[in-house]
Design an enzyme around this catalytic site. Structure first.
Site, mmCIF file in Angstrom:
data_model
loop_
_atom_site.group_PDB
_atom_site.id
_atom_site.type_symbol
_atom_site.label_atom_id
_atom_site.label_comp_id
_atom_site.label_asym_id
_atom_site.label_seq_id
_atom_site.Cartn_x
_atom_site.Cartn_y
_atom_site.Cartn_z
ATOM 1 N N CYS A 50 0.790 -1.223 0.104
ATOM 2 C CA CYS A 50 0.029 0.130 0.079
ATOM 3 C C CYS A 50 0.934 1.328 -0.015
ATOM 4 O O CYS A 50 0.203 2.326 -0.237
ATOM 5 C CB CYS A 50 -0.831 0.018 1.274
ATOM 6 N N HIS A 54 -9.059 3.646 -2.042
ATOM 7 C CA HIS A 54 -7.718 3.231 -1.698
ATOM 8 C C HIS A 54 -7.188 2.382 -2.969
ATOM 9 O O HIS A 54 -7.239 1.250 -2.943
ATOM 10 C CB HIS A 54 -7.542 2.245 -0.313
ATOM 11 N N CYS A 58 0.204 2.311 6.274
ATOM 12 C CA CYS A 58 0.511 1.023 6.785
ATOM 13 C C CYS A 58 0.749 0.166 5.644
ATOM 14 O O CYS A 58 0.226 0.561 4.348
ATOM 15 C CB CYS A 58 -0.854 0.648 7.673
#
Length: 402
Positions: free
Chosen positions: A91, A358, A388
């Site tokens: 991510c 996202h 994260c």
């Protein structure tokens, strides 16, 4: 060491990451080319001035595989001599791409580079590229592998966040994002996605649900109860954290990040490079860092990496005027706020991934642009961007408005 400056940042709107999403018909290449072409046009680049194009992509398979950065640079008309490289740190890939571009400039090896990211989640899907971590017992067992949603629920359980807490955070994210769009705070950075005829397909984030309230979220069932209880991952979580008797499942689609498609690009260079292309720097990249964190809890990396980065930069959390913490799950941000006793009014002031979505490999670069735009809008100076990461990691960057 040279300083690295941000000259521009653009992103596509985020489209719903499903077959009925507006960007589903657009290829991964098309999304990346939209962002790169916007950077090129807005800064009147011929293309050859750019020394490298670095794009994050979490699932680089099929149409997104084979070094999507090089393909995108060619398709965007940057010229044969402009190379490209695809990177993957889950991510944080998009933020790392920006940091890699900055490192090239800081080291003096390159003068002008583009860092960004792309992900078409409607066309590829989470986990399309596979990997050893979830399936090979040699790594899955000793690292206490569990789905991220169970890890998010583990965080909520361990640090005392109730269903009401995470839902209330999600409602606030939706409100802030809706206000940001209403006031045009994203307008400067949005590169509309167009079809082959030049007609706009999407020019606004599509995942947003401004009418969200506690009642509507309260009607949703937790998403990770079944996989936790029946799939055995609650037992894994308790094995990793034996101080807990059970896992309280509080996360669902409404308080977790949205699955979306999108791309982003950030133009980074030295002062001399900016002078050559006739551009003024908008911000300086002060510092950045990466770190590994506990694989089981997995999503607390932003806390660990922020501590590392602040110590390296000789700064404190109070020095940050704005903070962007990716809203992978509500508990991620709530734990960050708790750990630093940070002011919620400074964190994700324009909403986040719960409201906006996202797009994995692109999100980090998108957050850099969001932070930069908000620094300029608010007149503030310093922003922290952090995410994260799967398998337990964290990436963070500090930028300073020029």
């Amino acid at each position: 060491m040279s300083d690295a400056y941000i000259y521009d940042a653009v992103r596509t709107p985020r489209g719903r990451g499903k077959v009925d999403g507006s960007l589903h018909e657009v290829s991964t290449l098309g999304l990346a080319v939209t962002a790169l072409s916007a950077i090129k046009a807005r800064n009147k680049l011929k293309g050859l001035e750019v020394d490298d194009v670095i794009l994050g992509c979490v699932d680089p398979v099929g149409e997104a595989g084979g070094d999507i950065a090089r393909a995108s640079a060619l398709a965007a008309g940057f010229g044969d001599s402009v190379p490209g490289v695809q990177i993957n740190r889950f991510c944080a890939s998009g933020l790392d791409a920006v940091n890699f571009a900055a490192a090239q400039v800081m080291s003096g090896q390159h003068d002008l580079a583009i860092g960004g990211g792309v992900e078409s989640m409607s066309r590829g899907g989470i986990g399309a590229s596979g990997g050893a971590w979830p399936v090979d017992p040699a790594i899955a067992i000793p690292s206490y592998f569990m789905p991220q949603g169970v890890s998010a629920d583990l965080i909520a359980t361990k640090y005392g966040f109730s269903r009401e807490d995470v839902d209330a955070y999600a409602v606030e994210s939706q409100k802030r994002a809706a206000l940001a769009w209403e006031e045009g705070r994203f307008n400067r950075s949005i590169a509309p996605v167009k079809d082959v005829n030049g007609l706009v397909i999407l020019d606004r984030d599509e995942h947003l649900r401004p009418g969200t309230d506690m009642q509507s979220l309260g009607a949703l069932k937790p998403s990770f109860t079944l996989v936790g209880e029946m799939g055995g991952f609650d037992a894994v979580a308790i094995q990793a954290h034996p101080e807990l008797e059970s896992v309280n499942h509080v996360h669902h689609a409404g308080n977790s990040s949205g699955i979306v498609d999108g791309a982003a690009a950030v133009l980074v260079g030295s002062l001399a490079a900016g002078e050559r292309i006739g551009a003024k720097p908008r911000a300086k990249i002060r510092a950045f860092a990466n770190i590994g964190s506990e694989p089981a809890m997995m999503l607390t990396g932003p806390i660990d990496v922020t501590k590392k980065l602040l110590a390296r930069a000789k700064m404190t959390i109070a020095d940050m005027d704005l903070i962007e913490v990716n809203e992978a799950f509500a508990a991620v941000v709530l734990r960050f706020l708790q750990a630093f006793a940070a002011d919620p009014a400074k964190v994700n002031v324009n909403g986040g991934a719960i409201a906006l979505g996202h797009p994995l490999g692109a999100t980090g670069a998108m957050l850099v642009g969001t932070a930069l735009d908000e620094l300029e809008r608010s007149g503030n100076a310093i922003a922290l961007v952090t995410l994260c990461i799967g398998a337990g990691m964290g990436t963070a960057t500090i930028i300073e408005r020029v």
